[in-house]
Structures are given as structure tokens and as C-alpha cells.
Design an enzyme around this catalytic site. Structure first.
Site, PDB file in Angstrom:
ATOM      1  N   LYS A 200       0.858  -1.186   0.000  1.00 14.39           N
ATOM      2  CA  LYS A 200       0.000   0.000   0.000  1.00 14.39           C
ATOM      3  C   LYS A 200       0.891   1.232   0.000  1.00 14.39           C
ATOM      4  O   LYS A 200       1.606   1.500   0.971  1.00 14.39           O
ATOM      5  CB  LYS A 200      -0.889  -0.010   1.242  1.00 14.39           C
ATOM      6  CG  LYS A 200      -1.719   1.261   1.377  1.00 14.39           C
ATOM      7  CD  LYS A 200      -2.783   1.137   2.424  1.00 14.39           C
ATOM      8  CE  LYS A 200      -3.551   2.436   2.557  1.00 14.39           C
ATOM      9  NZ  LYS A 200      -4.644   2.327   3.521  1.00 14.39           N
ATOM     10  N   LYS A 254      -2.102  -1.463  -4.018  1.00 16.76           N
ATOM     11  CA  LYS A 254      -2.899  -0.259  -4.276  1.00 16.76           C
ATOM     12  C   LYS A 254      -2.072   0.988  -4.173  1.00 16.76           C
ATOM     13  O   LYS A 254      -1.115   0.981  -3.411  1.00 16.76           O
ATOM     14  CB  LYS A 254      -4.106  -0.206  -3.346  1.00 16.76           C
ATOM     15  CG  LYS A 254      -3.800   0.278  -1.927  1.00 16.76           C
ATOM     16  CD  LYS A 254      -4.996   0.285  -1.056  1.00 16.76           C
ATOM     17  CE  LYS A 254      -5.524   1.667  -0.849  1.00 16.76           C
ATOM     18  NZ  LYS A 254      -6.313   1.796   0.355  1.00 16.76           N
TER      19      LYS A 254
HETATM   20  C1  PBG Z   1      -7.780   3.359   5.328  1.00 13.32           C
HETATM   21  C2  PBG Z   1      -7.954   3.153   3.874  1.00 13.32           C
HETATM   22  C3  PBG Z   1      -7.704   4.075   2.863  1.00 13.32           C
HETATM   23  C4  PBG Z   1      -8.141   3.479   1.688  1.00 13.32           C
HETATM   24  C5  PBG Z   1      -8.605   2.204   1.989  1.00 13.32           C
HETATM   25  N1  PBG Z   1      -8.473   2.012   3.355  1.00 13.32           N
HETATM   26  C6  PBG Z   1      -7.190   5.466   2.942  1.00 13.32           C
HETATM   27  C7  PBG Z   1      -5.948   5.791   3.663  1.00 13.32           C
HETATM   28  O1  PBG Z   1      -5.077   4.956   3.874  1.00 13.32           O
HETATM   29  O2  PBG Z   1      -5.830   6.963   4.051  1.00 13.32           O
HETATM   30  C8  PBG Z   1      -8.151   4.144   0.350  1.00 13.32           C
HETATM   31  C9  PBG Z   1      -9.201   3.662  -0.603  1.00 13.32           C
HETATM   32  C10 PBG Z   1      -9.538   4.612  -1.703  1.00 13.32           C
HETATM   33  O3  PBG Z   1      -8.895   5.672  -1.887  1.00 13.32           O
HETATM   34  O4  PBG Z   1     -10.481   4.296  -2.436  1.00 13.32           O
HETATM   35  N2  PBG Z   1      -6.790   2.713   5.948  1.00 13.32           N
END
Ligand code: PBG
Length: 328
Positions: A200, A254
Site C-alpha cells: 500500500k 494499491k
Molecule cells: C484506510 C484506507 C484508505 C483506503 C482504503 N483504506 C485510505 C488511507 O489509507 O488513508 C483508500 C481507498 C480509496 O482511496 O479508495 N486505511
């Protein structure tokens, strides 16, 4: 080596018409491989459009059930559920996340009562519950890794009790997969799947999501202190190997489109299934371009096919419903 020459080989022969193009196509979209993220809110009545995500909504409990019914009718059997909560429920520790009767647990129970066969993925992270919007607990000006682990493993148990089929730790704390896996085993949840957000990246593409769940950060600390640096891909292997060792069942990369190279490496080098998340900013970017007639809606299958082509086994995408409605 095959030698090919013109005119024996004319690549255009196979592009002559759409029937032939369909016959030779290597990748096709199938709604069984698409996962629709849904936002549920404890403040909204009915549905409310998310201003930064055209045609995506925050649902109350009744309307999310209706939406799921529609999705199931379209052949989508998996959702990823995210809560949007009143600010009075938030604190520094994100303690509401551990309340077994919290809004998300209650929603999960209702969903599973109505749709026992639906597969529900739930994020394991504290960001909807912390005043800071961070995925962990703040201590001494940092997001404290080990304090957070304890909260995440407890949260995993309450979510599984409430009916979550797949837990998706998205917090990027070190050691969290092992902690959660141990806690699941201790509680006799042997079959709970862990979909690890293994790779991530700290990304600006999450902007609209943070709007949607109300987790925009207010403190100076950056999520770059725990999410990955987008300049690195070797680090992806390190994260993946740790998560496999700790007990992950599925790996996730992601955002999706900026990281097709990483999806390819992870899917080729490891034998766990790989999912990709086409995140909120990727969605809003495409929707804005379509709305402004900069390009047509064929960009939607174009991006999704490329994510599958790179090696993703399934994709979390806000376009899941659209594909099911428009792509057959
Ligand atoms: C939270 C989380 C995020 C996303 C999924 N889970 C945002 C972040 O890490 O601030 C992003 C998903 C998206 O942008 O569609 N942990």
C-alpha cells in the site's frame, strides 16, 4: 526464435471485426471478479452523494441493504464495507473500533442476516475512528506501531464475530498480519480470510476516500511514516514476504493503475492470489474526464482490463456496478 515477415504476417487480419476481436481477446471482465466498495454512514438518512466521487454514495443501513440487493441481482457477490461516523464517536485511540456493538458491527450483522451468501470484506484500520484520521494510535508525536497492533487484533475479532468473511488490514503497521492471525486462531476463527493490503503506497489518490469516510488528517504527521514510498518496488517484495510468513491468504496492491509493474511482479513471483484496488482518486479522475467529455466511458474497461492483464486476480473498484450494468 520465430521469424515473422510481411505480408505472410498481417497483424490487422485479427482486428478485422468485433467478432474476431472478441474471439482472440485474452482478457475479459467478469463481475464475479469485481468487488464493490460501499460506504455506510451513521449520520445520513437514506443516501447522500459523495461530492468528490460522482455517483458514489453514503448509505444508511436500510439503503445499503437495497443497494446490495441490486448488486446481487447484477451478479456482484462481494463488497468492501467502510464506515463514515459522527465525530463524537472519534478519539485519539479510536476506541469505538473495539466496541463490539458499534455501528459497523451492527450493519455487518444486518447485512449477513439478509444476505448470508454475500462475501463481505472489512478494512482493519483505525482511521474512521481516530480524531487524527490516522490508521493507528498517536503517541509522542508518532503513530505508535505496537500499541496499534493490540487494537487491530481486538477489532478483528469483533468484526469476525459480526460476520465479516474477509479481514483486510489496511493500516501498514509492522507485524499486524501475524498479530491478527494469532488472535483469530485463539478465538477459533480458523477460516477467516486475511486479505492483506501488503503493498500500500502513500498516495494522493486516496483523497476522495478520506472525504467519503471523513478521515482527512488534521495533524502534521504524514501517512508516509507507515505507508510505502511510491519510488520503491523492491520494498514491495519485503512487505509481501513478511505478510505471507505472518499468515496472509491474499495480497493486495494499491493504488492499481500507477503500480501495474508491481502487480505483475507480485503475481508472478508469489503463489498467493493478488488483488488490486482501483482507488477513489483513480475513480474520480476518470469520472471527471468522462463528465467533461475529455474521453468516453470506454476508459473504464480499458483501465480495468489492464489491471487484470498485469496479473490481478480480482479488483476492488467503484466501477464494479457500472461494469455489471454496462459490460454484460
Ligand atoms: C484506510 C484506507 C484508505 C483506503 C482504503 N483504506 C485510505 C488511507 O489509507 O488513508 C483508500 C481507498 C480509496 O482511496 O479508495 N486505511
Amino acid at each position: 526464435m520465430i521469424t515473422r515477415n510481411f505480408p505472410k504476417t498481417r497483424a490487422r487480419r485479427l482486428r478485422k471485426n468485433s467478432v474476431i476481436r472478441d474471439l482472440i481477446s485474452e482478457t475479459s471482465l467478469n463481475q464475479k471478479k469485481l468487488i464493490q466498495p460501499l460506504f455506510v454512514s451513521d449520520t445520513v438518512k437514506g443516501v447522500e452523494e459523495i461530492s468528490s466521487m460522482p455517483n458514489q454514495f453514503r448509505f444508511d443501513q436500510n439503503s445499503v441493504l437495497k443497494e446490495i440487493e441490486e448488486l446481487k441481482g447484477l451478479g456482484i457477490n462481494t463488497i468492501a464495507l467502510f464506515p463514515h461516523l459522527k465525530s463524537i464517536k472519534k478519539d485519539n485511540e479510536g476506541s469505538e473500533a473495539l466496541n463490539p456493538e458499534n455501528f459497523l458491527c451492527d450493519t455487518l450483522k444486518k447485512i449477513k442476516q439478509n444476505f448470508p451468501d454475500l462475501v463481505v470484506i472489512v478494512d482493519v484500520a483505525l482511521d474512521p475512528y481516530t480524531t487524527s484520521g490516522h490508521d493507528g494510535i498517536l503517541k509522542d508525536g508518532k503513530v505508535d506501531n505496537d500499541l496499534t497492533l493490540n487494537a487491530l487484533s481486538k477489532m478483528s475479532i469483533t468484526l469476525t464475530h459480526s460476520g465479516a468473511d474477509i479481514l483486510a488490514p489496511s493500516d501498514m503497521m509492522d507485524g499486524r498480519i501475524g498479530y491478527i492471525r494469532d488472535e483469530l486462531e485463539k478465538n477459533d476463527f480458523k477460516d477467516t480470510v486475511i486479505l492483506s493490503y501488503a503493498v500500500k503506497y502513500a498516495s494522493s489518490y486516496y483523497g476522495p476516500f478520506r472525504d467519503a469516510v471523513g478521515s482527512k488528517q488534521k495533524e502534521g504527521i504524514s501517512k508516509k511514516t507507515y505507508q510505502m514510498d511510491f519510488r520503491n518496488s523492491k520494498e514491495a517484495r519485503k512487505e509481501v514476504e513478511l505478510d505471507i510468513q505472518e499468515g496472509a491468504d491474499i495480497l493486495m496492491v494499491k493504488p492499481a493503475l500507477p503500480n501495474l509493474d508491481v502487480i505483475k511482479v507480485v503475481s508472478e513471483e508469489y503463489d498467493l492470489p493478488v488483488f488490486a484496488y482501483q482507488v477513489s482518486g483513480e475513480y474520480s479522475m476518470l469520472m471527471n474526464g468522462i463528465d467533461k467529455n475529455l474521453f468516453d466511458s470506454n476508459v473504464i474497461p480499458e483501465t480495468l482490463v489492464s489491471i487484470f492483464r498485469a496479473g490481478s486476480s480480482s479488483v476492488l473498484t467503484y466501477f464494479a456496478k457500472w461494469i455489471a450494468e454496462n459490460n454484460g
